[in-house]
Design a protein around this motif. Structure first.
Motif, mmCIF file in Angstrom:
data_model
loop_
_atom_site.group_PDB
_atom_site.id
_atom_site.type_symbol
_atom_site.label_atom_id
_atom_site.label_comp_id
_atom_site.label_asym_id
_atom_site.label_seq_id
_atom_site.Cartn_x
_atom_site.Cartn_y
_atom_site.Cartn_z
ATOM 1 N N GLY A 462 0.795 -1.218 0.000
ATOM 2 C CA GLY A 462 0.000 0.000 0.000
ATOM 3 C C GLY A 462 0.826 1.266 0.000
ATOM 4 N N LEU A 463 1.791 1.354 -0.923
ATOM 5 C CA LEU A 463 2.728 2.474 -0.976
ATOM 6 C C LEU A 463 2.561 3.220 -2.303
ATOM 7 N N PRO A 464 1.684 4.219 -2.360
ATOM 8 C CA PRO A 464 1.474 4.944 -3.622
ATOM 9 C C PRO A 464 2.662 5.823 -3.981
ATOM 10 N N VAL A 465 3.087 5.722 -5.218
ATOM 11 C CA VAL A 465 4.210 6.487 -5.753
ATOM 12 C C VAL A 465 3.861 6.870 -7.186
ATOM 13 N N VAL A 466 4.206 8.081 -7.572
ATOM 14 C CA VAL A 466 4.056 8.494 -8.966
ATOM 15 C C VAL A 466 5.357 8.186 -9.697
ATOM 16 N N MET A 467 5.269 7.378 -10.729
ATOM 17 C CA MET A 467 6.436 7.029 -11.545
ATOM 18 C C MET A 467 6.288 7.675 -12.923
ATOM 19 N N VAL A 468 7.342 8.282 -13.388
ATOM 20 C CA VAL A 468 7.350 8.916 -14.705
ATOM 21 C C VAL A 468 8.460 8.266 -15.511
ATOM 22 N N CYS A 469 8.098 7.610 -16.581
ATOM 23 C CA CYS A 469 9.075 6.920 -17.417
ATOM 24 C C CYS A 469 9.310 7.700 -18.697
ATOM 25 N N GLY A 470 10.547 8.143 -18.897
ATOM 26 C CA GLY A 470 10.933 8.751 -20.163
ATOM 27 C C GLY A 470 11.314 7.646 -21.128
ATOM 28 N N ASN A 471 10.431 7.328 -22.028
ATOM 29 C CA ASN A 471 10.550 6.138 -22.872
ATOM 30 C C ASN A 471 10.972 6.543 -24.282
ATOM 31 N N ASN A 472 12.297 6.542 -24.509
ATOM 32 C CA ASN A 472 12.776 6.898 -25.849
ATOM 33 C C ASN A 472 13.260 5.687 -26.642
ATOM 34 N N ALA A 527 -2.109 10.815 -12.022
ATOM 35 C CA ALA A 527 -1.213 9.962 -11.236
ATOM 36 C C ALA A 527 -1.186 10.405 -9.770
ATOM 37 N N PHE A 528 -1.054 11.709 -9.547
ATOM 38 C CA PHE A 528 -1.017 12.208 -8.169
ATOM 39 C C PHE A 528 -2.336 11.963 -7.448
ATOM 40 N N ASP A 529 -3.432 12.002 -8.171
ATOM 41 C CA ASP A 529 -4.748 11.839 -7.555
ATOM 42 C C ASP A 529 -5.145 10.380 -7.354
ATOM 43 N N SER A 530 -4.384 9.448 -7.927
ATOM 44 C CA SER A 530 -4.836 8.063 -7.992
ATOM 45 C C SER A 530 -4.788 7.339 -6.654
ATOM 46 N N TYR A 534 1.480 4.491 -9.705
ATOM 47 C CA TYR A 534 0.942 4.883 -11.013
ATOM 48 C C TYR A 534 2.093 5.311 -11.901
ATOM 49 N N LEU A 535 2.177 4.726 -13.092
ATOM 50 C CA LEU A 535 3.262 5.038 -14.020
ATOM 51 C C LEU A 535 2.736 5.791 -15.227
ATOM 52 N N VAL A 536 3.294 6.995 -15.428
ATOM 53 C CA VAL A 536 3.015 7.775 -16.627
ATOM 54 C C VAL A 536 4.151 7.486 -17.607
ATOM 55 N N ASN A 537 3.819 6.757 -18.648
ATOM 56 C CA ASN A 537 4.795 6.257 -19.617
ATOM 57 C C ASN A 537 4.817 7.222 -20.800
ATOM 58 N N ILE A 538 5.850 8.048 -20.892
ATOM 59 C CA ILE A 538 5.876 9.144 -21.854
ATOM 60 C C ILE A 538 6.851 8.819 -22.982
ATOM 61 N N ALA A 539 6.336 8.757 -24.188
ATOM 62 C CA ALA A 539 7.168 8.469 -25.363
ATOM 63 C C ALA A 539 7.933 9.729 -25.744
ATOM 64 N N THR A 540 9.246 9.740 -25.479
ATOM 65 C CA THR A 540 10.063 10.915 -25.759
ATOM 66 C C THR A 540 10.907 10.700 -27.005
ATOM 67 N N ASP A 541 11.441 11.769 -27.509
ATOM 68 C CA ASP A 541 12.171 11.780 -28.779
ATOM 69 C C ASP A 541 13.548 11.134 -28.615
ATOM 70 N N PRO A 542 13.812 10.020 -29.272
ATOM 71 C CA PRO A 542 15.128 9.379 -29.141
ATOM 72 C C PRO A 542 16.267 10.196 -29.737
ATOM 73 N N ASP A 543 15.940 11.152 -30.608
ATOM 74 C CA ASP A 543 16.987 11.982 -31.204
ATOM 75 C C ASP A 543 17.346 13.178 -30.337
ATOM 76 N N ASN A 544 16.593 13.386 -29.257
ATOM 77 C CA ASN A 544 16.860 14.531 -28.388
ATOM 78 C C ASN A 544 17.528 14.015 -27.117
ATOM 79 N N VAL A 545 18.828 13.780 -27.193
ATOM 80 C CA VAL A 545 19.572 13.245 -26.057
ATOM 81 C C VAL A 545 20.236 14.387 -25.311
ATOM 82 N N TYR A 546 20.534 14.122 -24.042
ATOM 83 C CA TYR A 546 21.121 15.163 -23.203
ATOM 84 C C TYR A 546 22.514 15.512 -23.721
ATOM 85 N N PRO A 547 22.799 16.807 -23.918
ATOM 86 C CA PRO A 547 24.127 17.184 -24.449
ATOM 87 C C PRO A 547 25.218 16.975 -23.412
ATOM 88 N N ARG A 548 26.294 16.306 -23.811
ATOM 89 C CA ARG A 548 27.387 16.015 -22.895
ATOM 90 C C ARG A 548 28.712 16.439 -23.515
#
Length: 553
Positions: A462-472, A527-530, A534-548
């Motif tokens: 019984g441990l509610p957590v909001v999970m956000v997945c950056g899915n590229n 998700a916060f209200d659930s 709860y996992l929000v699975n967000i399809a992100t742009d694979p060509d937009n990678v973090y600049p290093r």
């Protein structure tokens, strides 16, 4: 938190002795995965009446990460109990992560019985040599009468600066055996008074500097020095960059917090005072200055114990000891010159310009979704006491740039060891340690594969957590560098838009897939209200990678 009064005499089997002492040290939860070698510990926790929460997980690494997370959040050691053999070896990455993070942690392992050792017993393995390189101590307790004292010493050692993990294993027969002994007595805390001459030397350097800079790291939080750090920065007017659990010592938006002007600050500072973090790859190994013709900066390293002072470069000064005492000593004696005001203004303006330049990315309507848009939406919903957990590479790198905690101790990431899979363990710990706070876990789709099955643990307990997945659909930290080096990449692809949200729903939680940037905010609110994991699975742009600029080597 100080240990509770001594439990008096220890009676019963070895498992009861261990639980009695752990309770004395403020432990209220045992993180574990069921195994016969450690049954007496479970019995000691629930008989004659439940005295300690047993929180069982689906993989031992999660038990260790959860216990480490408790240590990070409460600043006293969490407790993981692992069954013998593979139970212990499955936890090694978690112990190693705690070692690199300086997190207080006690791990107790089961062990094949002494009475038939050497006869090829199930899971017969001499475990302390495996853990010795990544713990403050690793040993076997061979006498039932010595279990209480050993567990007490483990918690004291784990909680003493420089904090870190301690490992004990106990043969199965010794845990089942009975004994009655006096409970171990508490000893005085070690003297951590810093050398006043070393404090004075550091203060003089700050007074002489024209472009000084503070760096506050995790040990500022773990050593209870966050208030002293905020006060000294404000008293002296010295700009600040934070990392690890030092994030939030100066809340997001504070005029002295110049993390977004990091390159300029590190490149043109003439003095960098690094407090409570190693001079490792995260801060350029302590090599500051040299930008636009500036000379190399002098470096002062301030640590919670002498063994943490950097030895790989020449320091202008160093101080070890209680961090609050050191920082207040600097505030009382240092007197920066008038030129610091111009430096402070320069960095504040550069920081503000960088924040302003973020606005377009944070509100981007790009399709596929720009990862920054996720954080633009999330920042609108985060409360000041939210605990934000990062478990990933590329996606969490964006979080490090765009999410600035309002309070110290509210940011958890794998730290310098860079071990993926911390997310579910840290989520469990955060929900237990901060029951009224938002808990948000940021997962790269690669990291999700290491621990997502432990959503089952969140659901069962019984441990509610909001999970956000950056899915590229890629291993972002590997794909781009490999292309840069070789002109191609291999084994850097994952399946696009994998339905991790459906995995969470199948395990009893909630979730949804988001492919439209306009739906990110509404999905996060759901998700916060659930009230469930709860996992929000967000399809992100694979060509937009973090600049290093570097690969951290």
């Amino acid at each position: 938190m100080s240990p509770s009064p001594s439990p008096g005499r220890l009676r019963g089997h070895g498992g009861t002795h261990a639980v009695d002492v752990a309770l004395h040290h403020g432990v209220d939860t045992m993180f574990t995965l069921s195994g016969g070698h450690v049954f007496p510990l479970y019995d000691g926790a629930v008989k004659p009446e439940p005295r300690m929460r047993l929180l069982d997980v689906r993989h031992e690494q999660t038990a260790v990460f959860a216990a480490e997370g408790i240590g990070k959040l409460t600043r006293r050691a969490g407790w993981a109990v692992l069954t013998a053999g593979p139970g212990v070896t499955n936890g090694v990455s978690g112990v190693t992560t705690a070692h690199f993070n300086g997190s207080p942690l006690v791990v107790l392992g089961g062990r094949a019985p002494d009475g038939r050792w050497g006869q090829g017993l199930l899971q017969e393995l001499d475990q302390p040599p495996l853990l010795a390189p990544v713990t403050k101590s690793a040993r076997t307790v061979h006498e039932t009468a010595g279990i209480g004292a050993a567990v007490h010493e483990a918690f004291v050692l784990a909680n003493t600066a420089h904090r870190g993990p301690v490992f004990l294993d106990i043969p199965m027969d010794r845990l089942y055996d009975q004994a009655e002994v006096e409970a171990p007595a508490s000893a005085p805390a070690p003297d951590r008074t810093p050398d006043p001459d070393a404090v004075a030397a550091a203060a003089r350097l700050i007074g002489e500097a024209k472009r000084p800079l503070f760096v506050f790291g995790s040990d500022v939080w773990l050593d209870h020095a966050e208030q002293a750090a905020l006060e000294v920065a404000e008293e002296l007017g010295v700009p600040v960059i934070t990392n690890g659990q030092g994030r939030g010592v100066l809340p997001g938006g504070h005029p002295l917090l110049v993390t977004r002007a990091r390159g300029l600050a590190f490149g043109q500072a003439d003095l960098v005072v690094v407090v409570g973090t190693p001079l490792d790859f995260r801060i350029g190994h302590g090599l500051f200055g040299g930008r636009d013709g500036a000379p190399l900066a002098k470096v002062v390293h301030i640590a919670d114990s002498p063994g943490q002072i950097a030895a790989h470069l020449t320091l202008a000064a160093s101080v070890a000891g209680d961090l609050s005492t050191i920082l207040r000593g600097l505030g009382d004696t240092a007197a920066p010159g008038a030129s610091v005001k111009a430096w402070r203004t320069q960095l504040a303006e550069a920081n503000a310009a960088a924040v302003a330049a973020d606005a377009e990315a944070l509100d981007s309507d790009a399709d596929p979704i720009h990862p920054a848009r996720v954080y633009g939406e999330l920042n609108r919903l985060l409360a000041d006491d939210a605990v934000v957990i990062g478990d990933g590479g590329d996606f969490v790198s964006y979080a490090g740039k765009y999410v600035e905690p309002a309070r110290p101790g509210n940011w958890l990431d794998p730290g310098p060891f860079g071990c993926l899979g911390t997310g579910m363990g840290y989520s469990i710990a955060a929900r237990l340690a901060r029951p009224s706070s938002q808990v948000v876990t940021l997962l790269g789709d690669g990291a999700a594969g290491f621990s997502l099955m432990d959503v089952d643990t969140l659901v069962r307990h019984g441990l509610p957590v909001v999970m956000v997945c950056g899915n590229n659909g890629i291993w972002g930290l590997e794909k781009a560098p490999m292309q840069m080096i070789y002109g191609y990449d291999v084994i850097a692809e994952l399946a696009p838009q994998t339905r991790y949200d459906e995995v969470v729903r199948a395990l009893g939680g909630g979730g949804e897939l988001v492919t439209d940037p306009r739906e990110i905010g509404p999905a996060l609110r759901r998700a916060f209200d659930s009230g469930v994991p709860y996992l929000v699975n967000i399809a992100t742009d694979p060509d937009n990678v973090y600049p290093r600029k570097t690969m951290g080597v």
